[in-house]
Design an enzyme around this catalytic site. Structure first.
Site, short mmCIF file in Angstrom:
data_model
loop_
_atom_site.label_atom_id
_atom_site.label_comp_id
_atom_site.label_asym_id
_atom_site.label_seq_id
_atom_site.Cartn_x
_atom_site.Cartn_y
_atom_site.Cartn_z
N ALA A 54 58.03 56.60 13.92
CA ALA A 54 59.07 57.52 13.47
C ALA A 54 59.63 57.22 12.07
O ALA A 54 59.63 58.10 11.20
CB ALA A 54 60.19 57.58 14.52
N ARG A 95 54.49 66.95 12.93
CA ARG A 95 54.68 66.31 14.24
C ARG A 95 56.10 66.65 14.73
O ARG A 95 57.06 66.47 13.99
CB ARG A 95 54.48 64.79 14.15
CG ARG A 95 53.04 64.42 13.78
CD ARG A 95 52.75 62.96 14.05
NE ARG A 95 52.65 62.67 15.46
CZ ARG A 95 52.59 61.43 15.97
NH1 ARG A 95 52.63 60.39 15.15
NH2 ARG A 95 52.48 61.23 17.26
N GLN A 204 47.91 52.13 20.13
CA GLN A 204 48.72 51.53 19.05
C GLN A 204 49.10 50.08 19.39
O GLN A 204 49.26 49.25 18.49
CB GLN A 204 50.00 52.34 18.82
CG GLN A 204 49.79 53.71 18.22
CD GLN A 204 49.71 54.79 19.28
OE1 GLN A 204 49.22 54.54 20.38
NE2 GLN A 204 50.18 55.98 18.97
N ASP A 245 61.45 57.55 19.18
CA ASP A 245 61.13 58.66 18.27
C ASP A 245 62.30 59.62 18.12
O ASP A 245 62.46 60.27 17.10
CB ASP A 245 59.89 59.40 18.75
CG ASP A 245 58.67 58.56 18.47
OD1 ASP A 245 58.37 57.66 19.27
OD2 ASP A 245 58.07 58.76 17.39
N LYS A 256 56.91 56.59 22.90
CA LYS A 256 55.50 56.76 23.24
C LYS A 256 55.28 56.91 24.74
O LYS A 256 55.91 56.20 25.53
CB LYS A 256 54.72 55.56 22.69
CG LYS A 256 53.23 55.56 22.92
CD LYS A 256 52.53 56.82 22.49
CE LYS A 256 52.80 57.22 21.05
NZ LYS A 256 52.32 58.59 20.74
#
Ligand code: MRU
Length: 360
Positions: A54, A95, A204, A245, A256
């Site tokens: 983010a 996004r 990730q 986020d 996530k």
């Protein structure tokens, strides 16, 4: 300026006249840098997750605003400001979940509108504002690290911390939010080990969090996502620290996909669950987490691991990139202004937001 100076990792660098991005889709196999000079390429880099996380998305979007501004060919201030709106729209469609994207774009737009002078002056001020957003984020992450260290459990002295996804230097201007807390704990001698969830489908945790830890000599154990509850049951985890986020005003937190399951497991095992995020990640316009837009990404991400399909043809896929952890599962939200119980967010932090995520 190099992007990998001793222990420091910087995912976004302004190297006049370009923005350099560490290509996070290629780590850990390859440390490659992408040169971005045009708005279109920055939008593509955010969409395809060359740059992700983010706060890093916010920094990249701010530079994207400048790159877009640079492409506007007019000396007329009003014409320029209208064209800058279109630049903002291009970046806003990259996004949907990370509110830092919208926050940074709103700040850039507001700055342009409030700046007096020629179009050239406005362009220069936009570049300086993007640089300021980046520098502030680095300081913010360091403050989050310090605030996190202060609220981590005192027992045992050396903690085993679980994290999900990557909320590290790569996901910010540098240092990280959740991994900022990890870094501060490590520097203070309070960290035994990090447990990193691999974080399907984009991995990730496996690709980026372990890379950052290995780079700094921080002991790290990689687990698959479905092992987290087992590790808690076995007494291997003292606390969980994740990033965010978007945080709604009531403390519900989008992060996530998989974070919610980790929070449920932590609650069941009486393990503290911390969210580490800058105030710019809090969206006070949203009353609760159900209002947070959740990105759905391409089915391809679920259907394969690397280049290999993992199921036969004919299967359908569902690929939400984020989930929402209800505030009641969160022990504290760690910000650059200290750690707060989710219930306290609005009362304690609302006025500090200043330049909010709303389009001015
Ligand atoms: O899809 P990504 O990789 O951009 O998602 C990243 C996360 O969910 C992070 O935990 C979050 O952005 C915080 S980064 C400091």
């Amino acid at each position: 300026m190099t992007m990998l100076l001793s222990h420091q990792i910087y995912p976004v660098i302004w190297q006049d006249p370009h923005v350099l991005l560490v290509d996070q889709t290629r780590l850990p196999h390859e440390y490659a840098v992408v040169e971005v000079s045009r708005l279109e390429d920055m939008a593509h880099a955010i969409k395809t997750m060359i740059v992700r996380g983010a706060p890093a998305i916010g920094v990249a979007a701010a530079y994207g605003m400048y790159l877009g501004a640079r492409e506007i060919e007019t000396n007329d201030r009003e014409t320029f400001l209208v064209a800058l709106e279109a630049v903002a729209c291009t970046l806003e469609t990259t996004r949907p979940t990370a509110v830092n994207l919208f926050w940074a774009i709103a700040r850039m737009l507001k700055t342009a509108r409030q700046t007096l002078g020629s179009v050239d002056t406005l362009k220069q001020v936009l570049l300086e504002t993007a640089q300021a957003i980046q520098a502030e984020d680095l300081q913010t992450c360091q403050a989050i690290g310090a605030a996190g260290l202060a609220v981590l459990p005192k027992d045992p002295v050396q903690l085993r911390l679980l994290t999900h996804c990557n909320a590290g230097a790569l996901a910010t201007a540098g240092y990280g939010t959740a991994l900022g807390v990890v870094r501060s704990a490590w520097q203070a001698g309070r960290l035994a080990r990090v447990y990193a969830d691999e974080t399907r489908p984009r991995l990730q945790g496996a690709r980026l969090t372990t890379w950052e830890c290995v780079h700094e000599g921080i002991p790290v154990t990689l687990i698959t996502d479905n092992m987290a509850a087992h590790c808690m049951q076995k007494g291997l985890i003292d606390a969980v620290v994740v990033g965010a986020d978007r945080i709604a005003a009531n403390g519900d937190t989008a992060n996530k996909i998989g974070t919610y399951a980790v929070a449920l497991a932590a609650k069941a095992h009486n393990i503290p669950f911390f969210v580490a995020a800058p105030v710019s990640t809090i969206d006070f316009a949203l009353i609760e987490g159900s209002q947070i837009p959740i990105e759905e990404r391409d089915a391809e991400e679920v259907s394969r691991i690397g280049d290999l399909p993992i199921c036969p043809p004919g299967v359908e896929f569902y690929n939400p990139a984020f989930d929402v952890t209800p505030a009641q599962l969160i022990t504290a939200i760690i910000t650059e202004h200290g750690a707060f119980h989710p219930n306290e967010l609005k009362a304690q932090l609302h006025d500090l937001k200043g330049l909010g995520s709303e389009r001015a």
